[in-house]
Design a protein around this motif. Structure first.
Motif, PDB file in Angstrom:
ATOM      1  N   GLU B  50      67.791 -51.874   4.306  1.00 19.04           N
ATOM      2  CA  GLU B  50      67.399 -51.909   5.703  1.00 19.04           C
ATOM      3  C   GLU B  50      66.376 -53.011   5.895  1.00 19.04           C
ATOM      4  O   GLU B  50      65.505 -53.205   5.032  1.00 19.04           O
ATOM      5  CB  GLU B  50      66.717 -50.579   6.055  1.00 19.04           C
ATOM      6  N   VAL B  51      66.456 -53.753   6.987  1.00 16.90           N
ATOM      7  CA  VAL B  51      65.424 -54.752   7.310  1.00 16.90           C
ATOM      8  C   VAL B  51      65.034 -54.615   8.775  1.00 16.90           C
ATOM      9  O   VAL B  51      65.860 -54.236   9.611  1.00 16.90           O
ATOM     10  CB  VAL B  51      65.895 -56.219   7.078  1.00 16.90           C
ATOM     11  N   GLY B  52      63.799 -54.938   9.067  1.00 23.07           N
ATOM     12  CA  GLY B  52      63.348 -54.869  10.459  1.00 23.07           C
ATOM     13  C   GLY B  52      61.872 -54.595  10.513  1.00 23.07           C
ATOM     14  O   GLY B  52      61.298 -54.021   9.575  1.00 23.07           O
ATOM     15  N   ASN B  53      61.240 -55.029  11.616  1.00 23.76           N
ATOM     16  CA  ASN B  53      59.804 -54.844  11.830  1.00 23.76           C
ATOM     17  C   ASN B  53      58.974 -55.357  10.650  1.00 23.76           C
ATOM     18  O   ASN B  53      57.981 -54.734  10.266  1.00 23.76           O
ATOM     19  CB  ASN B  53      59.463 -53.368  12.071  1.00 23.76           C
ATOM     20  N   GLY B  54      59.425 -56.433  10.063  1.00 23.85           N
ATOM     21  CA  GLY B  54      58.671 -57.036   8.960  1.00 23.85           C
ATOM     22  C   GLY B  54      58.738 -56.254   7.652  1.00 23.85           C
ATOM     23  O   GLY B  54      58.026 -56.560   6.705  1.00 23.85           O
ATOM     24  N   LYS B  55      59.599 -55.241   7.610  1.00 21.44           N
ATOM     25  CA  LYS B  55      59.712 -54.441   6.374  1.00 21.44           C
ATOM     26  C   LYS B  55      61.142 -54.555   5.823  1.00 21.44           C
ATOM     27  O   LYS B  55      62.090 -54.748   6.582  1.00 21.44           O
ATOM     28  CB  LYS B  55      59.447 -52.962   6.673  1.00 21.44           C
ATOM     29  N   ALA B  56      61.243 -54.408   4.521  1.00 16.79           N
ATOM     30  CA  ALA B  56      62.571 -54.346   3.914  1.00 16.79           C
ATOM     31  C   ALA B  56      62.600 -53.152   2.969  1.00 16.79           C
ATOM     32  O   ALA B  56      61.665 -52.956   2.185  1.00 16.79           O
ATOM     33  CB  ALA B  56      62.862 -55.624   3.150  1.00 16.79           C
ATOM     34  N   ILE B  57      63.657 -52.328   3.100  1.00 13.47           N
ATOM     35  CA  ILE B  57      63.809 -51.192   2.171  1.00 13.47           C
ATOM     36  C   ILE B  57      64.763 -51.632   1.073  1.00 13.47           C
ATOM     37  O   ILE B  57      65.904 -52.021   1.342  1.00 13.47           O
ATOM     38  CB  ILE B  57      64.331 -49.943   2.886  1.00 13.47           C
ATOM     39  N   VAL B  58      64.252 -51.581  -0.145  1.00 12.02           N
ATOM     40  CA  VAL B  58      65.038 -52.058  -1.288  1.00 12.02           C
ATOM     41  C   VAL B  58      65.397 -50.883  -2.189  1.00 12.02           C
ATOM     42  O   VAL B  58      64.535 -50.088  -2.564  1.00 12.02           O
ATOM     43  CB  VAL B  58      64.223 -53.107  -2.104  1.00 12.02           C
ATOM     44  N   GLN B  59      66.684 -50.784  -2.491  1.00  8.71           N
ATOM     45  CA  GLN B  59      67.157 -49.743  -3.408  1.00  8.71           C
ATOM     46  C   GLN B  59      67.196 -50.350  -4.808  1.00  8.71           C
ATOM     47  O   GLN B  59      67.896 -51.335  -5.036  1.00  8.71           O
ATOM     48  CB  GLN B  59      68.545 -49.320  -2.942  1.00  8.71           C
ATOM     49  N   VAL B  60      66.410 -49.781  -5.721  1.00 10.75           N
ATOM     50  CA  VAL B  60      66.318 -50.354  -7.075  1.00 10.75           C
ATOM     51  C   VAL B  60      67.336 -49.653  -7.975  1.00 10.75           C
ATOM     52  O   VAL B  60      67.268 -48.452  -8.181  1.00 10.75           O
ATOM     53  CB  VAL B  60      64.889 -50.200  -7.647  1.00 10.75           C
ATOM     54  N   PHE B  61      68.296 -50.419  -8.472  1.00  9.77           N
ATOM     55  CA  PHE B  61      69.386 -49.815  -9.256  1.00  9.77           C
ATOM     56  C   PHE B  61      68.886 -49.173 -10.549  1.00  9.77           C
ATOM     57  O   PHE B  61      69.426 -48.179 -10.996  1.00  9.77           O
ATOM     58  CB  PHE B  61      70.433 -50.871  -9.625  1.00  9.77           C
ATOM     59  N   GLU B  62      67.924 -49.801 -11.162  1.00 13.11           N
ATOM     60  CA  GLU B  62      67.494 -49.303 -12.476  1.00 13.11           C
ATOM     61  C   GLU B  62      66.349 -48.301 -12.378  1.00 13.11           C
ATOM     62  O   GLU B  62      65.669 -48.033 -13.358  1.00 13.11           O
ATOM     63  CB  GLU B  62      67.120 -50.489 -13.371  1.00 13.11           C
ATOM     64  N   GLY B  63      66.126 -47.778 -11.174  1.00 12.82           N
ATOM     65  CA  GLY B  63      65.097 -46.762 -10.993  1.00 12.82           C
ATOM     66  C   GLY B  63      63.716 -47.364 -10.794  1.00 12.82           C
ATOM     67  O   GLY B  63      63.472 -48.535 -11.118  1.00 12.82           O
ATOM     68  N   THR B  64      62.824 -46.544 -10.270  1.00 11.97           N
ATOM     69  CA  THR B  64      61.480 -47.052  -9.962  1.00 11.97           C
ATOM     70  C   THR B  64      60.430 -46.489 -10.923  1.00 11.97           C
ATOM     71  O   THR B  64      59.236 -46.676 -10.705  1.00 11.97           O
ATOM     72  CB  THR B  64      61.100 -46.674  -8.516  1.00 11.97           C
ATOM     73  N   THR B  65      60.888 -45.826 -11.966  1.00 18.33           N
ATOM     74  CA  THR B  65      59.945 -45.254 -12.928  1.00 18.33           C
ATOM     75  C   THR B  65      59.047 -46.352 -13.498  1.00 18.33           C
ATOM     76  O   THR B  65      59.537 -47.392 -13.941  1.00 18.33           O
ATOM     77  CB  THR B  65      60.711 -44.576 -14.090  1.00 18.33           C
ATOM     78  N   GLY B  66      57.745 -46.131 -13.451  1.00 19.26           N
ATOM     79  CA  GLY B  66      56.803 -47.096 -14.020  1.00 19.26           C
ATOM     80  C   GLY B  66      56.362 -48.168 -13.039  1.00 19.26           C
ATOM     81  O   GLY B  66      55.495 -48.975 -13.369  1.00 19.26           O
ATOM     82  N   LEU B  67      56.947 -48.195 -11.841  1.00 22.93           N
ATOM     83  CA  LEU B  67      56.538 -49.210 -10.861  1.00 22.93           C
ATOM     84  C   LEU B  67      55.306 -48.715 -10.102  1.00 22.93           C
ATOM     85  O   LEU B  67      55.214 -47.531  -9.779  1.00 22.93           O
ATOM     86  CB  LEU B  67      57.661 -49.481  -9.849  1.00 22.93           C
ATOM     87  N   SER B  68      54.379 -49.623  -9.809  1.00 23.43           N
ATOM     88  CA  SER B  68      53.234 -49.224  -8.985  1.00 23.43           C
ATOM     89  C   SER B  68      53.143 -50.190  -7.804  1.00 23.43           C
ATOM     90  O   SER B  68      53.699 -51.296  -7.846  1.00 23.43           O
ATOM     91  CB  SER B  68      51.960 -49.277  -9.814  1.00 23.43           C
ATOM     92  N   VAL B  69      52.456 -49.735  -6.764  1.00 19.77           N
ATOM     93  CA  VAL B  69      52.368 -50.549  -5.549  1.00 19.77           C
ATOM     94  C   VAL B  69      51.655 -51.874  -5.847  1.00 19.77           C
ATOM     95  O   VAL B  69      52.069 -52.933  -5.378  1.00 19.77           O
ATOM     96  CB  VAL B  69      51.639 -49.743  -4.443  1.00 19.77           C
ATOM     97  N   SER B  70      50.609 -51.780  -6.657  1.00 14.91           N
ATOM     98  CA  SER B  70      49.943 -53.043  -7.006  1.00 14.91           C
ATOM     99  C   SER B  70      50.570 -53.593  -8.283  1.00 14.91           C
ATOM    100  O   SER B  70      50.876 -52.852  -9.211  1.00 14.91           O
ATOM    101  CB  SER B  70      48.451 -52.796  -7.219  1.00 14.91           C
ATOM    102  N   GLY B  71      50.764 -54.884  -8.290  1.00 20.76           N
ATOM    103  CA  GLY B  71      51.314 -55.520  -9.496  1.00 20.76           C
ATOM    104  C   GLY B  71      52.820 -55.684  -9.451  1.00 20.76           C
ATOM    105  O   GLY B  71      53.388 -56.423 -10.251  1.00 20.76           O
TER     106      GLY B  71
END
Lengths: 198, 463
Positions: B50-71
């Protein structure tokens, strides 16, 4: 007289027994003939089945052997081609790294910076580059109002990495990044030289 | 493929389930490929939902485990996800995202194709009518598969659908033509042992040479499953429509695909449909199933055999239900037959191939094929009724002809349906077995077959 009667009786019994045995033997012969005829058809069917199963099995084994050896040969070829492609790549990267940083290179850097600032939508950017390219990039940036050359240097073959002043957007236009993006196409062209693909 | 890369954004607003929401994004496109980079430099692939209002929603295929907002940063690549294709992919094993899993280098691509495929022009579609021999009697004889068809297998958990799928992959062939045949096998969310079984069985039978395997394991990120059938079908389309091959695509297990879709839908807080699946499940499934077919002027074809395990053996569950609307028939595996040890446990009374009638008969298989198949359906159906009746009145209460129908039921299951895992029956053998089954009946009971065929093939006691 009595012995004549006895002999006749014995002959009669023998005769009857002989006839009975004869007919029993004939019956058994006919029966075994029938059984044999029946068995022959079954045997022939069984024989055909064994032959057909054997052919199927042989066909299966042949496919298996041919298939796996074809694959093995193909895989070895793939590894060899990859090795050759890697070697060609390493040599090419070496040449790019050592290339002359003359006027044409300055034009290339200018094009790279322009592409990056156009994509980021601003010339107010911080530009990172390698130690080798600092002078060229520094002079090119004079043409981009608001841009500044970063104090830190980055490890790359050449080109620039452009970052917005707030640090939220980055456009990597180093030669390394461009080569990495085009690597699949370059691999294809190198492999074509070895006659592996069209 | 382009030399121009995309912009990398480092302002991550939120990470929610399999989704990453990126802030201050300009010029991102729907379905665009995204490279998400962790603070440690690890790269994961995703796509824009999804894109709009300056935001993009990204679906991560390999999962988001271990991801943090910073970095964490996200690079928008500027193109949709592509699969490198060439004839060299035959004999290769890939993971669920199309990356080599066999220790060999990336295939040298002839082309890079959008994994969403090019839509088939309905006007250019050719009606499927050419027989594919699977070597499995019940399919070839009674639920015939034709080139370009989509014929799902509806199974239940723990049943032998994967063994059947592997057998079809090993044995399937197009008879009477020199045209090349290939199998694309996509395992979606399967256990390691099953994936290993598929790989080994194809390797040992020599069929790996003409196969491409895409293996997404049960412990691989669920979101990757959204991509697996699409990369598999992209390769299949290339081989069919560019290389002129007849390609059989086996997708197992589509239930795992639908589960992944539900996971994303829940994370996006969409209004749930039946059993929590998204309301667009039908549309989404059709974007996969409708990629089967044959095109005018092209030699090749894409035939699909998707396999789905029905939760609680419920055929009214949304996944089999919606699949049934799109596909051209179904092969249903029966729990009762499975428990009796019958393999393959196909419940023919619930199974159907809608395109069978056009792919069999004179000039395609054998002239009596359709009629002897119908006669067996009829006889087996009657046998089931008689079995139910015998359960109430006992065998002693049955008429002589009913007892013969019981024999037909047994003979059908043990002689025709039951087949060894490595038994590859040709069509002649299959049709002979069908005749053998009905030869248990008096000749007068064969009402679905023309007299001339009865004369030629019937082997009953009153022949």
């Amino acid at each position: 007289m009595a012995s004549d009667t006895l002999e006749r009786t014995i002959d009669k019994i023998l005769d009857q027994t002989q006839k009975r045995l004869g007919s029993e033997l004939d019956g058994a012969l006919a029966e075994s003939g029938k059984t044999l005829d029946g068995a022959r058809a079954g045997l022939e069917a069984e024989y055909d089945k064994i032959i057909s199963d054997g052919r199927k099995e042989a066909d299966k084994i042949q496919k298996q052997i041919v298939g796996s050896s074809d694959l093995e040969a193909r895989n070895k070829q793939l590894l060899l081609v990859e090795e050759a492609v890697d070697r060609a790549f390493t040599q090419a990267l070496g040449r790019i790294s050592d290339m002359d940083r003359g006027d044409s290179y300055a034009e290339l850097v200018e094009a790279l910076v322009r592409e990056a600032t156009d994509t980021l939508g601003s010339t107010e950017v911080v530009v990172y580059t390698s130690e080798k390219d600092r002078d060229v990039v520094g002079s090119v940036l004079n043409g981009f109002a608001g841009s500044q050359l970063a104090d830190d240097i980055i490890e790359c073959l050449g080109g620039v990495r452009v970052v917005s002043t707030d640090g939220t957007m980055t456009f990597d236009n180093t030669l390394d990044a461009r080569i990495s993006r085009l690597k699949p196409l370059i691999r294809k062209q190198i492999a074509a030289k070895f006659g592996v693909v069209n | 493929m382009t030399s121009v890369g995309g912009v990398q954004y480092s302002k991550i607003a939120e990470i929610k389930g399999p989704l990453v929401i990126v802030d201050d994004v300009e010029n991102a496109a729907f379905d665009e490929l995204v490279e998400v980079e962790t603070g440690e430099g690890e790269r994961r692939l995703g796509k824009v939902l999804e894109v709009g209002n300056g935001k993009a929603i990204v679906q991560v295929f390999e999962g988001t485990t271990g991801l943090s907002v910073s970095g964490t940063s996200a690079r928008f690549v500027g193109k949709v996800m592509e699969m490198p294709v060439s004839k060299e992919v035959l004999g290769r094993v890939f993971d669920g995202l199309g990356r080599p899993k066999d220790g060999l280098p990336d295939p040298i691509a002839d082309k890079f194709l959008d994994i969403n495929g090019a839509p088939m022009n309905p006007e250019q579609r050719e009606y499927p009518k050419d027989f594919i021999q699977t070597g499995v009697s019940v399919i070839d004889g009674m639920i015939t598969l034709v080139r370009g068809q989509k014929l799902p297998i509806f199974s239940g958990s723990g049943m032998s659908h994967n063994i059947l799928a592997a057998q079809i992959a090993r044995q399937a062939t197009v008879v009477g033509t020199e045209e090349e045949f290939a199998v694309v096998f996509a395992a979606i969310g399967v256990q390691y042992s099953e994936a290993e079984y598929f790989r080994r069985t194809l390797e040992e039978s020599g069929a790996l040479k003409r196969s491409v395997l895409f293996l997404n394991l049960a412990d691989d990120p669920a979101i990757e499953r959204i991509i697996t059938p699409r990369v598999a079908l992209t390769v299949a389309e290339y081989m069919a429509f560019e290389l002129g091959m007849h390609v059989l695509v086996i997708l197992t297990d589509m239930t795992n695909y639908a589960e992944a879709l539900r996971e994303i839908s829940a994370a996006r807080e969409e209004v749930p449909g039946r059993k929590g699946y998204p309301g667009y499940l039908y549309t989404d499934l059709s974007t996969i199933y409708e990629r089967a077919g044959k095109l005018n002027g092209k030699t090749g074809s894409v035939t699909q055999v998707p396999i789905l395990s029905m939760p609680s053996d419920d055929i009214t569950h949304p996944i089999p239900d919606l699949t049934g609307y799109i596909t051209e028939g179904q092969i249903v595996l029966g729990r009762d037959l499975f428990r009796q040890g019958v393999y393959p446990p196909v419940n023919i009374l619930m199974s159907l191939s809608r395109l069978m009638k056009d792919g069999i008969g004179e000039g395609r298989t054998r002239q009596d094929h359709g009629e002897i198949s119908n006669q067996n359906y009829d006889a087996y159906s009657r046998a089931q009724e008689v079995r139910a009746l015998a359960g109430i009145v006992g065998k002693a209460g049955l008429a002589e002809v009913d007892l013969k129908y019981m024999d037909v039921g047994d003979s059908f299951e043990k002689g025709f349906l039951t087949q060894a895992l490595d038994e590859n029956r040709n069509l002649e053998e299959t049709l002979s077995l069908l005749w053998k089954v009905v030869s248990n009946l008096p000749r007068t009971e064969l009402t679905k077959v023309k007299d001339k065929y009865v004369e030629q093939y019937y082997r009953g006691s009153d022949a």
